[in-house]
Design an enzyme around this catalytic site. Structure first.
Site, PDB file in Angstrom:
ATOM      1  N   LEU A 535       1.803   0.990  -9.735  1.00  0.00           N
ATOM      2  CA  LEU A 535       0.799   0.066 -10.267  1.00  0.00           C
ATOM      3  C   LEU A 535      -0.598   0.678 -10.212  1.00  0.00           C
ATOM      4  O   LEU A 535      -1.468   0.324 -10.986  1.00  0.00           O
ATOM      5  CB  LEU A 535       0.802  -1.227  -9.452  1.00  0.00           C
ATOM      6  CG  LEU A 535       2.069  -2.081  -9.531  1.00  0.00           C
ATOM      7  CD1 LEU A 535       2.003  -3.200  -8.520  1.00  0.00           C
ATOM      8  CD2 LEU A 535       2.239  -2.647 -10.928  1.00  0.00           C
ATOM      9  N   PHE A 540      -5.610   3.379   0.462  1.00  0.00           N
ATOM     10  CA  PHE A 540      -5.118   4.536   1.198  1.00  0.00           C
ATOM     11  C   PHE A 540      -3.812   5.094   0.657  1.00  0.00           C
ATOM     12  O   PHE A 540      -3.142   5.878   1.313  1.00  0.00           O
ATOM     13  CB  PHE A 540      -4.967   4.213   2.685  1.00  0.00           C
ATOM     14  CG  PHE A 540      -4.155   2.980   2.963  1.00  0.00           C
ATOM     15  CD1 PHE A 540      -2.789   2.964   2.745  1.00  0.00           C
ATOM     16  CD2 PHE A 540      -4.772   1.836   3.437  1.00  0.00           C
ATOM     17  CE1 PHE A 540      -2.051   1.832   3.016  1.00  0.00           C
ATOM     18  CE2 PHE A 540      -4.028   0.706   3.697  1.00  0.00           C
ATOM     19  CZ  PHE A 540      -2.666   0.698   3.485  1.00  0.00           C
ATOM     20  N   GLY A 541      -3.416   4.692  -0.531  1.00  0.00           N
ATOM     21  CA  GLY A 541      -2.189   5.253  -1.066  1.00  0.00           C
ATOM     22  C   GLY A 541      -1.756   4.527  -2.323  1.00  0.00           C
ATOM     23  O   GLY A 541      -2.392   3.557  -2.733  1.00  0.00           O
ATOM     24  N   VAL A 543       0.368   2.179  -4.979  1.00  0.00           N
ATOM     25  CA  VAL A 543       0.946   0.839  -4.932  1.00  0.00           C
ATOM     26  C   VAL A 543       2.040   0.754  -5.990  1.00  0.00           C
ATOM     27  O   VAL A 543       1.831   1.172  -7.130  1.00  0.00           O
ATOM     28  CB  VAL A 543      -0.130  -0.235  -5.210  1.00  0.00           C
ATOM     29  CG1 VAL A 543       0.473  -1.619  -5.096  1.00  0.00           C
ATOM     30  CG2 VAL A 543      -1.295  -0.075  -4.265  1.00  0.00           C
ATOM     31  N   LYS A 557       2.585  -1.247  -0.966  1.00  0.00           N
ATOM     32  CA  LYS A 557       1.530  -0.269  -0.756  1.00  0.00           C
ATOM     33  C   LYS A 557       2.060   0.754   0.233  1.00  0.00           C
ATOM     34  O   LYS A 557       2.513   0.406   1.315  1.00  0.00           O
ATOM     35  CB  LYS A 557       0.329  -0.989  -0.158  1.00  0.00           C
ATOM     36  CG  LYS A 557      -0.967  -0.287  -0.326  1.00  0.00           C
ATOM     37  CD  LYS A 557      -2.050  -1.253   0.090  1.00  0.00           C
ATOM     38  CE  LYS A 557      -3.403  -0.821  -0.364  1.00  0.00           C
ATOM     39  NZ  LYS A 557      -4.432  -1.775   0.028  1.00  0.00           N
ATOM     40  N   ASP A 654     -15.788  -4.069   0.433  1.00  0.00           N
ATOM     41  CA  ASP A 654     -15.428  -3.280  -0.755  1.00  0.00           C
ATOM     42  C   ASP A 654     -15.011  -4.211  -1.886  1.00  0.00           C
ATOM     43  O   ASP A 654     -13.980  -4.011  -2.519  1.00  0.00           O
ATOM     44  CB  ASP A 654     -14.328  -2.277  -0.416  1.00  0.00           C
ATOM     45  CG  ASP A 654     -14.231  -1.164  -1.465  1.00  0.00           C
ATOM     46  OD1 ASP A 654     -15.189  -0.997  -2.241  1.00  0.00           O
ATOM     47  OD2 ASP A 654     -13.207  -0.480  -1.501  1.00  0.00           O
TER      48      ASP A 654
END
Ligand SMILES: *[C@@H]1O[C@H](CO)[C@@H](O)[C@H](O)[C@H]1NC(C)=O
Ligand SMILES: *[C@@H]1O[C@H](CO)[C@@H](O)[C@H](O)[C@H]1NC(C)=O
Ligand SMILES: *[C@@H]1O[C@H](CO)[C@@H](O)[C@H](O)[C@H]1NC(C)=O
Ligand SMILES: *[C@@H]1O[C@H](CO)[C@@H](O)[C@H](O)[C@H]1NC(C)=O
Ligand SMILES: *[C@@H]1O[C@H](CO)[C@@H](O)[C@H](O)[C@H]1NC(C)=O
Ligand SMILES: *[C@@H]1O[C@H](CO)[C@@H](O)[C@H](O)[C@H]1NC(C)=O
Ligand SMILES: *[C@@H]1O[C@H](CO)[C@@H](O)[C@H](O)[C@H]1NC(C)=O
Ligand SMILES: *[C@@H]1O[C@H](CO)[C@@H](O)[C@H](O)[C@H]1NC(C)=O
Ligand SMILES: *[C@@H]1O[C@H](CO)[C@@H](O)[C@H](O)[C@H]1NC(C)=O
Length: 845
Positions: A535, A540-541, A543, A557, A654
């Site tokens: 996606l 941090f990585g 999805v 995730k 964020d």
């Protein structure tokens, strides 16, 4: 007021005592203004109003030459900061020389025979001009009738960059303002070195030695030059770059946070760029920062495709997949020839299509903490994956990088001036043939970080669960203790965390409630993390979309096994989100930790994220005003929950369009809590040295000083609101548009009473104009510079849902890219004085 005279004899004897001697004058009767009726002779000076700068004749030791220059008035170690006639010195014996204003209004420097050796030489004719020496060291020639500034010394810098000056270029007018070194310490005439901004996009800081590159500070990312690893975070370093896309110009400014600090930047005759500070205690200048500093800092020491590491011996090495061009030169320590590729790239090979089918495609090797190479090409508005794709498609592309605040940078040709930093720096992806992409050997490190994370995970969720339960059992209880313990988890090192948690365990002994998933199930659900199910990239990585056995769609995730950084954010997210529940926050369904795998499983959002609609020419039409307003209100409620109503009090830090997910009914859900922080009840502003977040959404006090509070989220919300109304991105470095950013544009329209022009053209069927106006108005209130001026989220929710009168917004100057550091200073004085070594600091009211 007259100008004071003193005897030339005394001046000559004094002169020989000083390295660069100036001609002292008495304090009495001094003035800061030179008018047409007056002249300054040798031995006389102008003194700025608050006695900070002095301007007059000086003669460097043993030079036999006489110059007009400016120096600090009240500082015992003389420092000449500006010289008028550096190329046309007078003779030191020519004591009849004078500085005067001519009939045409120009400042002229005349020798003893009344011959002009230097002139401001402006075409503007004035019969009533005067020159004034200001307290910031600017010597200004003004027309008294029109008030026009005809000329100012700040536009003609020599080797010194004073606070308030601007250095840079204007591509339309061809103006170039740069630093040019003195020839020697005693000779102000232009030396070999020039310090300037390049005309690259984004501009780089550069020093040239004649026509050779000498040092490179790297491109500007919105708050620093990324090739200078020791830059203080935020704008605390005092530098700011002001790009004006309309004028085709970019200027670097330099400011001090405290006007009583005497500081300047100088380019020395030997080509060092130094920030100098005056230390009143030791009564001397000291070097606060210098570049080049180590052997790796000299431009291109290791040649093309070489990489310099100051901690290694020898300092030069070839990039992975490259070998020295000449082993002989290389072994002799002559690295300038650089390195060449060991294995030809697939795209360079001339092979038949049959063989091509079998061959493995080129790939990228990631290098961490790098000074990115010179000669980049900037690709506008590409995200990390399209940046990579672009590079892979084009055989001349040998590397790419995606840098926060800049975007996509690609390289063709030799990679010059690459350096390995031990901290800071950026990720560089170098293109290599498939066979060169060996296995990563960082397993040991990964295992270590995994163990730490999992321990943290278990303990942290446990603590979370514990307090949540207790809160549920006892109903209302003082938040202070809970916030205190969790605050500690967020703030302190892992050791402390484990200590705190295990202490609690001994006392209470309870465990977490977050459901866990079995890794194999997730593998099945996501079709072995197939690329078609990807996606996007989270904090941090990657999805992935997945479908559980029972048919539930989920988003998974996955902590990327290559990123050591992500573990912190993973931990953070788990701790926070497992305790938060609100219809406008994305829901965590569970997690999975097995072996090296760390996964978070969320509810799946059919409509992905807000940015995929808002910034897509076709899909944005689907967002009519009613939907947009619904989304705005939902985000506001979600934020309010985070700030006020949740069991923790959370600052998201964020908030941006890509972190707003949309379910099938277009309900917004705030996601990505990787950077979020809890805060304590007594805590208004906290400070961090790791300024993280996303450009364009960061409040000025956070971006500049690392200060964050719930009002930082309010700022981001204001940006988001304006984006939703306008359908435009607030990209700070929007080099291709007329305005620097959306906020500046919005303010301008508002000011011209044309705010409705901001409305997205896709909103063709005109919604209620007053509703749109109201949203813009609230947006502008949220993006105000001062924390105190911005409304709280509870006020915003009220404003959005009622018709009450709104206060008038103030101009958001920070968004006009001007540093109002004096305001910042006065407002957060207490915060700036806190201990800089700690990561986060509590500030009492
Ligand atoms: C000049 O410096 C002296 C000490 O060096 C200080 O006492 C004095 O206040 C300063 N004057 C001004 C005008 O800054
Ligand atoms: C002044 O400017 C004119 C052109 O603008 C130039 O020809 C002349 O040499 C300049 N004079 C000095 C003294 O710089
Ligand atoms: C200065 O010039 C203006 C026109 O340029 C003229 O009207 C004025 O009288 C002049 N002033 C003096 C003092 O010469
Ligand atoms: C500017 O003009 C005003 C009025 O003509 C006069 O009083 C003043 O002294 C002038 N200032 C200078 C610096 O010449
Ligand atoms: C500057 O360049 C010259 C040659 O153009 C060289 O001899 C000199 O060493 C260089 N200076 C520095 C400080 O690198
Ligand atoms: C500025 O620095 C001086 C001297 O270090 C200090 O006394 C003063 O409080 C500072 N002012 C501000 C506003 O930080
Ligand atoms: C270093 O090598 C380059 C060619 O790679 C050569 O042109 C240069 O002269 C060499 N320099 C020295 C000092 O040997
Ligand atoms: C590629 O190879 C074929 C034969 O193997 C040759 O005819 C052709 O000219 C080559 N093309 C290039 C660009 O070298
Ligand atoms: C490939 O990259 C080079 C260098 O960046 C560029 O000049 C060229 O236009 C690119 N080609 C294509 C097709 O994009």
């Amino acid at each position: 007021m007259g100008i004071h005279y003193r005897s030339t004899g005394a001046f000559l004897s004094f002169m020989s005592l000083l390295f660069v001697s100036t001609i002292p004058s008495q304090y009495c009767c001094a003035t800061d203004t030179l008018t047409q009726a007056q002249q300054i002779f040798v031995g006389q000076t102008l003194i700025s109003f608050r006695q900070i700068f002095e301007l007059g004749f000086f003669s460097p030791r043993n030079s036999g030459k006489l110059y007009v220059g400016m120096w600090y008035k009240n500082i015992s170690v003389h420092r000449v900061v500006w010289v008028a006639n550096r190329e046309n010195p007078l003779k030191a014996v020519d004591s009849a020389s004078s500085l005067t204003i001519g009939k045409d209004g120009n400042l002229n420097l005349l020798d003893g025979t009344r011959h002009t050796v230097w002139s401001t030489n402006v075409s503007f004719q004035s019969n009533s001009s005067f020159a004034v020496l200001s307290d910031n060291g600017d010597f200004i020639l003004k027309d008294n009738v029109s008030g026009v500034i005809m000329w100012e010394s700040f536009n003609y810098p020599c080797d010194t960059f004073l606070p308030g000056m601007m250095i840079g270029t204007n591509t339309k007018t061809g103006e170039k303002r740069y630093l040019s070194s003195w020839k020697t310490e005693e000779d102000p005439s232009p030396g070999k070195f020039v310090g300037a901004l390049t005309t690259d996009t984004p501009p780089q800081a550069f020093i040239w030695n004649g026509s050779n590159s000498h040092w490179r500070g790297g491109p500007w990312d919105g708050w620093k030059f990324i090739g200078i690893p020791d830059t203080k975070q935020g704008y605390a370093n005092g530098f700011n770059l002001l790009p004006d896309n309309q004028k085709g110009s970019a200027y670097l400014t330099f400011n001090t946070y405290n006007i009583s600090y005497v500081t300047f930047v100088v380019l020395t005759p030997l080509g060092s760029l130094k920030i100098m500070n005056w230390d009143e205690e030791i009564k001397n200048w000291y070097v606060k920062w210098v570049a080049p500093e180590n052997p790796c800092d000299f431009y291109g020491v290791c040649g093309p495709f070489g990489v310099c590491n100051k901690k290694k011996a020898p300092i030069c090495d070839c990039l992975k997949g490259f070998v020295p061009k000449s082993t002989e030169d290389w072994s002799k320590g002559n690295w300038t020839g650089g390195c060449v590729r060991r294995t030809e790239l697939l795209c360079q090979k001339n092979i038949t299509s049959l063989a091509l089918g079998k061959a493995k495609n080129d790939g990228f090797w990631k290098l961490n903490a790098m000074k990115l190479p010179d000669h980049f090409e900037y690709l506008y508005n590409e995200d990390s994956s399209s940046c990579q794709k672009w590079c892979l498609r084009n055989c001349s592309c040998v590397a790419y990088a995606h840098v926060a605040g800049i975007g996509c940078m690609v390289w063709a040709g030799g990679l010059m001036d690459v350096q390995q930093f031990s901290f800071a720096g950026d990720d560089l992806f170098v293109r290599l043939a498939h066979s060169e992409l060996g296995k990563d050997t960082k397993k040991a490190k990964l295992i270590v970080s995994f163990t730490t994370i999992s321990a943290v995970f278990v303990l942290a969720t446990f603590v979370c669960g514990l307090y949540w339960r207790r809160a549920n059992k006892r109903g209302k209880r003082p938040n202070r203790l809970r916030d205190f313990v969790l605050g500690d988890i967020m703030d302190n090192s892992r050791d402390t965390l484990q200590e705190t948690a295990s202490r609690d365990q001994v006392i209470h002994g309870e465990s977490s409630e977050l459901p866990t998933f079995c890794f194999n199930k997730i593998v099945v659900a996501t079709d072995n993390f197939s690329i078609t199910n990807k996606l996007g990239e989270g904090g941090f990585g990657p999805v992935y979309k997945g479908k559980l056995e029972d048919g539930t769609e989920v988003a998974v995730k996955r902590l990327s096994s290559h990123s050591g950084q992500g573990s912190e954010e993973f931990r953070n997210e788990v701790i926070l989100i497992s305790k938060l529940q609100h219809r406008n926050l994305v829901r965590l369904l569970g997690c999975c930790i097995e072996g090296e795998e760390m996964l978070l499983i969320y509810e799946y959002m059919t409509n992905r994220s807000l940015d995929t609609f808002l910034f897509d020419a076709k899909k944005r039409v689907q967002l009519d005003w009613a939907k947009r307003f619904h989304i705005i209100l939902g985000i506001a409620r979600g934020l309010l929950y985070l700030h006020r109503d949740s069991c923790l009090r959370v600052i998201h830090r964020d908030l941006k369009a890509s972190n707003i997910l949309l379910d099938d009914h277009m309900n917004p859900k705030i996601s990505d809590f990787g950077l979020a922080r809890t805060f304590r009840l007594t805590q208004e502003l906290a400070k961090t040295h790791r300024v993280v977040g996303t450009f364009g959404y960061m409040s000025p006090e956070y971006a500049m000083g690392g200060l964050f509070s719930e009002k930082s989220d309010v700022f981001s919300f204001g940006v988001l609101l304006l984006e939703i109304v306008s359908g435009m991105r607030n990209t700070i470095l929007h080099y291709h548009e007329k305005y620097a950013n959306l906020l500046g544009y919005a303010w301008q329209l508002w000011n011209e009473k044309k705010a409705l022009d901001l409305m997205d053209e896709a909103l063709a069927e005109s919604p209620s104009q007053s509703d749109v106006m109201r949203c813009i108005h609230i947006g502008l209130l949220c993006i105000q510079d001062h924390v105190v001026d911005r409304p709280t989220m509870s006020a915003v929710v009220v404003m959005l849902s009622s018709g009450a009168d709104l206060p008038l917004p103030k101009q958001p100057t920070s968004t006009m890219q001007t540093v109002l550091d004096s305001d910042l200073r006065s407002q957060h004085n207490d915060v700036y004085s806190v201990n800089e070594a700690s990561v986060s600091v509590i500030v009492g009211r």
